[in-house]
Design an enzyme around this catalytic site. Structure first.
Site, PDB file in Angstrom:
ATOM      1  N   HIS A 132     -33.809  24.604 -26.569  1.00 47.10           N
ATOM      2  CA  HIS A 132     -34.229  23.394 -25.858  1.00 47.10           C
ATOM      3  C   HIS A 132     -33.007  22.522 -25.623  1.00 47.10           C
ATOM      4  O   HIS A 132     -32.343  22.107 -26.566  1.00 47.10           O
ATOM      5  CB  HIS A 132     -35.284  22.624 -26.661  1.00 47.10           C
ATOM      6  N   TYR A 167     -41.919  13.170 -27.202  1.00 50.71           N
ATOM      7  CA  TYR A 167     -42.160  12.149 -28.225  1.00 50.71           C
ATOM      8  C   TYR A 167     -42.708  10.916 -27.500  1.00 50.71           C
ATOM      9  O   TYR A 167     -41.998  10.330 -26.685  1.00 50.71           O
ATOM     10  CB  TYR A 167     -40.865  11.780 -28.943  1.00 50.71           C
ATOM     11  N   PRO A 191     -41.360  13.122 -40.880  1.00 53.62           N
ATOM     12  CA  PRO A 191     -41.123  14.271 -40.000  1.00 53.62           C
ATOM     13  C   PRO A 191     -40.550  13.940 -38.611  1.00 53.62           C
ATOM     14  O   PRO A 191     -40.016  14.835 -37.955  1.00 53.62           O
ATOM     15  CB  PRO A 191     -42.513  14.901 -39.865  1.00 53.62           C
ATOM     16  N   LYS A 224     -35.895  16.568 -39.271  1.00 50.59           N
ATOM     17  CA  LYS A 224     -34.664  16.687 -40.062  1.00 50.59           C
ATOM     18  C   LYS A 224     -34.844  17.422 -41.398  1.00 50.59           C
ATOM     19  O   LYS A 224     -33.853  17.885 -41.998  1.00 50.59           O
ATOM     20  CB  LYS A 224     -34.088  15.292 -40.344  1.00 50.59           C
ATOM     21  N   TYR A 264     -30.124  14.429 -33.092  1.00 51.67           N
ATOM     22  CA  TYR A 264     -31.209  15.406 -32.973  1.00 51.67           C
ATOM     23  C   TYR A 264     -30.685  16.843 -33.015  1.00 51.67           C
ATOM     24  O   TYR A 264     -31.250  17.698 -33.686  1.00 51.67           O
ATOM     25  CB  TYR A 264     -31.974  15.162 -31.664  1.00 51.67           C
TER      26      TYR A 264
HETATM   27  C1  DHB Z   1     -42.006  19.687 -34.857  1.00 47.26           C
HETATM   28  C2  DHB Z   1     -42.091  18.840 -35.955  1.00 47.26           C
HETATM   29  C3  DHB Z   1     -41.378  17.665 -35.979  1.00 47.26           C
HETATM   30  O1  DHB Z   1     -41.462  16.834 -37.044  1.00 47.26           O
HETATM   31  C4  DHB Z   1     -40.568  17.299 -34.907  1.00 47.26           C
HETATM   32  O2  DHB Z   1     -39.898  16.131 -34.955  1.00 47.26           O
HETATM   33  C5  DHB Z   1     -40.477  18.152 -33.830  1.00 47.26           C
HETATM   34  C6  DHB Z   1     -41.190  19.336 -33.799  1.00 47.26           C
HETATM   35  C7  DHB Z   1     -42.783  20.945 -34.827  1.00 47.26           C
HETATM   36  O3  DHB Z   1     -43.465  21.244 -35.820  1.00 47.26           O
HETATM   37  O4  DHB Z   1     -42.762  21.645 -33.811  1.00 47.26           O
END
Ligand code: DHB
Length: 388
Positions: free
Chosen positions: A72, A198, A290, A294, A382
């Site tokens: 990505h 997001y 989450p 990270k 990221y």
């Molecule tokens: C996923 C989980 C995340 O916490 C994130 O920031 C991006 C993707 C995932 O499970 O695909």
């Protein structure tokens, strides 16, 4: 059994360490109270940083991430019903990879098995004793037999409910709680977008992620005490749809929801990450919320540092190496703590937010997407700061 390094915890952190030590010619034994099947079927994060991918490739774990994973080159940040693409390649010349943690686990386990690794799953009653002098790890196997492992070092890679963490004398523990959690689902549906989205909306945060062309992963902000069984499929889809809705007419492809759970949501750091001959890695020492994906990446970065420290201590008899571990690891841990906290607070709705707070948050998001400096920080964090 006698080994050089006893590793408590056979998730990605413990297995990656065992693999890197093997490459350096150092034997280890890995134990875990879960079975292989339990770990393999527990859905976790899905995004690898650039250097997490390089670790899998360059250390000879597997190149399956290149075939079954998806590069990505950016993400969408969506607010006010409009999507803004953050182009990682243009901004920092890096990508991240959609490759689920369960696949990372499967690849690491296969590599250790291929290389003759000593992995003991499904054990119980694990205990670590004498970690300042001559470490012993004892446990009970599936046939109720007691076992003892004697090692030169013990590594606690045993996750957020670590038994090793509590052996560190007089630790500092830093916490941050958030007044919300994530509701996570897996759905049988076609992809709704080529990359992750997001979203900040007046109804709260949502994240649109993916797993395969026919299975999608999505999350939305919920109350910390939410019960997933109270939610019908229809109610979940309605909630997700209203959070991503906008004048551009974007909507999600729906389908049967095949898995659902409410995820824990907090920030935590324990320092130091070492006491005597015991060292901690990954969630045993720190947890991030989450948002920003990270957690797994941070665990792999710990392991990279830890493999170097252990090799210097055991092969080059460099006693100062162990002393350097906490400060080397924590520098990155606190950068990731900030990044995860920042992504979280920028995109979620706090239940007690005032009108000022809401408009300031939109000001922050507008700055982020309209400033190359702002977007570059997001792209850098990221895709991940380089491993050293
Ligand atoms: C996923 C989980 C995340 O916490 C994130 O920031 C991006 C993707 C995932 O499970 O695909």
């Amino acid at each position: 059994t006698r080994t050089r390094v006893a590793i408590v915890g056979g998730g990605p952190a413990g297995l990656a360490l065992s693999h890197l030590l093997h490459v350096a010619g150092i034997d280890s034994v890995v134990i875990d109270n879960r079975t292989y099947h339990e770990i393999e079927t527990t859905h976790r994060a899905g995004i690898l940083e650039r250097d997490s991918v390089r670790l899998l490739l360059d250390s000879g774990v597997s190149d399956r991430v290149l075939r079954d994973g998806h590069e990505h080159q950016g993400i969408d940040i969506r607010f006010g019903g409009v999507s803004h693409r953050i182009d990682f390649q243009n901004l920092v010349g890096a990508s991240c990879w959609l490759y689920p943690q369960t696949d990372v686990f499967i690849d690491l386990h296969a590599a250790r098995t291929r290389d003759g690794g000593d992995l003991r799953y499904g054990i119980s009653e694990a205990a670590v004793t004498d970690h300042r002098d001559e470490p012993h790890v004892t446990y009970t196997d599936a046939d109720r037999r007691r076992h003892e492992i004697t090692a030169e070092l013990v590594v606690g890679a045993d996750g957020s409910r670590s038994i090793c963490r509590d052996l560190v004398a007089d630790p500092q523990r830093y916490f941050r709680e958030y007044p919300f959690a994530w509701f996570g689902i897996l759905a049988e549906a076609p992809q709704s977008a080529p990359e992750l989205i997001y979203t900040r909306s007046p109804h709260g945060f949502a994240l649109i992620s993916q797993r395969t062309p026919t299975v999608q992963r999505m999350y939305f902000q919920c109350d910390s005490d939410e019960n997933p069984d109270d939610w019908s499929d229809d109610r979940i889809w309605a909630e997700l749809q209203r959070r991503v809705a906008g004048d551009d007419g974007f909507s999600l492809n729906e389908g049967p929801i095949i898995q659902r759970s409410v995820l824990p949501f907090r920030s935590f750091v324990q320092s130091p990450m070492r006491d005597g001959k015991l060292l901690l890695a990954g969630d045993a020492a720190h947890t991030v919320p989450p948002t920003g994906a990270k957690g797994l990446n941070l665990a792999l970065a710990d392991v990279r540092v830890l493999a170097d420290v252990v090799e210097r201590a055991l092969v080059k008899n460099d006693d100062a190496a162990l002393d350097s571990y906490t400060s080397r690891a924590l520098t990155r841990v606190w950068k990731a703590q900030h990044f995860s906290y920042w992504m979280t607070t920028m995109l979620h709705r706090s239940p007690d937010a005032s009108d000022f707070d809401e408009l300031r948050q939109l000001g922050e998001l507008t700055t982020l997407v309209s400033s190359e400096a702002g977007s570059t920080y997001l792209a850098e964090g990221y895709t991940g700061w380089p491993h050293h």
